[in-house]
Each structure stands twice: as structure tokens, then as C-alpha cells.
Design a protein around this motif. Structure first.
Motif, PDB file in Angstrom:
ATOM      1  N   VAL A 125       0.845  -1.195   0.000  1.00 40.55           N
ATOM      2  CA  VAL A 125       0.000   0.000   0.000  1.00 40.55           C
ATOM      3  C   VAL A 125       0.881   1.246   0.000  1.00 40.55           C
ATOM      4  O   VAL A 125       0.656   2.192  -0.766  1.00 40.55           O
ATOM      5  N   LYS A 126       1.899   1.223   0.839  1.00 41.36           N
ATOM      6  CA  LYS A 126       2.802   2.367   0.926  1.00 41.36           C
ATOM      7  C   LYS A 126       3.501   2.614  -0.407  1.00 41.36           C
ATOM      8  O   LYS A 126       3.640   3.758  -0.842  1.00 41.36           O
ATOM      9  N   ALA A 127       3.942   1.558  -1.075  1.00 44.81           N
ATOM     10  CA  ALA A 127       4.625   1.714  -2.359  1.00 44.81           C
ATOM     11  C   ALA A 127       3.707   2.361  -3.390  1.00 44.81           C
ATOM     12  O   ALA A 127       4.130   3.244  -4.147  1.00 44.81           O
ATOM     13  N   LEU A 128       2.450   1.965  -3.394  1.00 44.08           N
ATOM     14  CA  LEU A 128       1.480   2.557  -4.317  1.00 44.08           C
ATOM     15  C   LEU A 128       1.271   4.038  -4.002  1.00 44.08           C
ATOM     16  O   LEU A 128       1.272   4.886  -4.901  1.00 44.08           O
ATOM     17  N   ALA A 129       1.133   4.351  -2.724  1.00 42.36           N
ATOM     18  CA  ALA A 129       0.938   5.748  -2.315  1.00 42.36           C
ATOM     19  C   ALA A 129       2.188   6.577  -2.594  1.00 42.36           C
ATOM     20  O   ALA A 129       2.077   7.738  -3.017  1.00 42.36           O
ATOM     21  N   GLU A 130       3.366   6.007  -2.381  1.00 42.31           N
ATOM     22  CA  GLU A 130       4.605   6.740  -2.662  1.00 42.31           C
ATOM     23  C   GLU A 130       4.751   7.033  -4.157  1.00 42.31           C
ATOM     24  O   GLU A 130       5.167   8.124  -4.538  1.00 42.31           O
ATOM     25  N   ALA A 131       4.388   6.075  -4.990  1.00 45.04           N
ATOM     26  CA  ALA A 131       4.447   6.297  -6.441  1.00 45.04           C
ATOM     27  C   ALA A 131       3.492   7.422  -6.838  1.00 45.04           C
ATOM     28  O   ALA A 131       3.832   8.284  -7.656  1.00 45.04           O
ATOM     29  N   HIS A 132       2.314   7.419  -6.243  1.00 46.31           N
ATOM     30  CA  HIS A 132       1.344   8.484  -6.531  1.00 46.31           C
ATOM     31  C   HIS A 132       1.862   9.830  -6.030  1.00 46.31           C
ATOM     32  O   HIS A 132       1.737  10.849  -6.711  1.00 46.31           O
ATOM     33  N   LEU A 133       2.481   9.839  -4.868  1.00 48.65           N
ATOM     34  CA  LEU A 133       3.051  11.070  -4.316  1.00 48.65           C
ATOM     35  C   LEU A 133       4.129  11.631  -5.246  1.00 48.65           C
ATOM     36  O   LEU A 133       4.190  12.848  -5.474  1.00 48.65           O
ATOM     37  N   ARG A 134       4.950  10.760  -5.808  1.00 45.81           N
ATOM     38  CA  ARG A 134       5.963  11.221  -6.763  1.00 45.81           C
ATOM     39  C   ARG A 134       5.311  11.869  -7.987  1.00 45.81           C
ATOM     40  O   ARG A 134       5.781  12.897  -8.480  1.00 45.81           O
ATOM     41  N   ARG A 135       4.218  11.274  -8.476  1.00 46.71           N
ATOM     42  CA  ARG A 135       3.503  11.861  -9.622  1.00 46.71           C
ATOM     43  C   ARG A 135       2.921  13.223  -9.250  1.00 46.71           C
ATOM     44  O   ARG A 135       2.970  14.168 -10.035  1.00 46.71           O
ATOM     45  N   VAL A 136       2.375  13.332  -8.054  1.00 42.57           N
ATOM     46  CA  VAL A 136       1.818  14.607  -7.588  1.00 42.57           C
ATOM     47  C   VAL A 136       2.931  15.648  -7.474  1.00 42.57           C
ATOM     48  O   VAL A 136       2.766  16.788  -7.922  1.00 42.57           O
ATOM     49  N   ASP A 137       4.056  15.273  -6.893  1.00 42.31           N
ATOM     50  CA  ASP A 137       5.186  16.204  -6.781  1.00 42.31           C
ATOM     51  C   ASP A 137       5.648  16.677  -8.153  1.00 42.31           C
ATOM     52  O   ASP A 137       5.962  17.855  -8.346  1.00 42.31           O
ATOM     53  N   HIS A 138       5.684  15.775  -9.119  1.00 40.07           N
ATOM     54  CA  HIS A 138       6.090  16.131 -10.482  1.00 40.07           C
ATOM     55  C   HIS A 138       5.096  17.124 -11.096  1.00 40.07           C
ATOM     56  O   HIS A 138       5.500  18.117 -11.710  1.00 40.07           O
ATOM     57  N   LYS A 139       3.812  16.868 -10.906  1.00 46.69           N
ATOM     58  CA  LYS A 139       2.784  17.785 -11.423  1.00 46.69           C
ATOM     59  C   LYS A 139       2.899  19.159 -10.775  1.00 46.69           C
ATOM     60  O   LYS A 139       2.749  20.184 -11.446  1.00 46.69           O
ATOM     61  N   ILE A 140       3.155  19.181  -9.480  1.00 45.53           N
ATOM     62  CA  ILE A 140       3.299  20.450  -8.773  1.00 45.53           C
ATOM     63  C   ILE A 140       4.485  21.222  -9.339  1.00 45.53           C
ATOM     64  O   ILE A 140       4.389  22.434  -9.581  1.00 45.53           O
TER      65      ILE A 140
END
Length: 134
Positions: A79-94
Motif C-alpha cells: 500500500v505504501k509503495a502505491l501511495a509513494e508512487a502516486h506522491l511522486r507523480r503529484v510532486d512532479h505535477k506540482i
């Protein structure tokens, strides 16, 4: 429960609920009359999906998150790995949006915004001198 009741309880529209059913995220029972008969567990899943979507998770991520949620033998690391991958995508978009904001801010500051036809914003959008300019 009928779809209207579930929509109210979950905060999702009936259209979204039908879509989630169409793509297999939820599977309400069907009565003899063919109408959907939602259980409390369906409402819980829909709230789960609503929250995950509000955090920007994709439909595929939501499907995986639901399967992990329902799998009591899951590892929280998954679960954490999935959330971390999503967080990286969000950081990139920001970062992309911050760059966009800086460019737009610069262009807006360069434009006089007066009655003259010259406009650095339009010039930038047009790119290098167009071929018809000479």
C-alpha cells in the motif's frame, strides 16, 4: 438500498456509481425485478473510492487499493509503495505547475495591458517569428 439512497450516503452521483459498476469496482446484487440492491458494504466501498479519487488516485490505482484493502494478508508495504508512487507523480505535477505559473507571471508582467496592439503574451504564444512575417 436503491441507487439514490447509496448516492446520498456515499456523496457520489448515481452516474458515477453506475460507471463504477460498469468497470467492476463494485458489484451490487440484483433483485428479482432487475434493480440494483446495494448493501452497506457497497456504500463503504463507494466512500473509499470517493476518498481515493479525491486524493487523485487513478481508477487503476483505486482498483488495486480496493483489492489491497480487502486482502487481510496484504503487506502494508504494498500500500505504501502505491501511495509513494502516486506522491511522486503529484510532486512532479506540482513542479510542472510551478514552472507554468512562473512563465505566466513573467508574461503578464511584460504585457502593458493598455490600448496598444503589442502584446508579449501573444508574441510568446506565437513562438519564433512566423514565416509570413518576413
Amino acid at each position: 438500498m436503491k441507487i439514490g439512497d447509496v448516492a446520498e450516503a456515499s456523496g457520489l452521483s448515481a452516474k458515477t456509481i453506475r460507471y463504477y459498476e460498469d468497470i467492476g469496482l463494485i458489484r451490487p446484487l440484483r433483485g428479482e425485478n432487475g434493480y440494483r440492491d446495494f448493501a452497506r458494504a457497497d456504500v463503504h466501498k463507494l466512500r473509499f473510492l470517493s476518498r481515493a479519487r479525491s486524493l487523485g488516485f487513478s481508477i487503476n490505482d483505486c482498483r488495486l487499493l480496493l483489492s489491497l484493502y480487502e486482502d487481510r494478508s496484504r503487506a502494508s508495504a504494498d500500500v505504501k509503495a502505491l501511495a509513494e508512487a502516486h506522491l511522486r507523480r503529484v510532486d512532479h505535477k506540482i513542479a510542472e505547475l510551478e514552472g507554468l505559473r512562473g512563465t505566466l507571471r513573467h508574461l503578464v508582467m511584460q504585457c502593458h495591458g493598455d490600448e496598444r496592439p503589442e502584446c508579449p503574451i501573444l508574441d510568446d504564444l506565437a513562438g519564433p517569428k512566423a514565416a509570413h512575417d518576413g
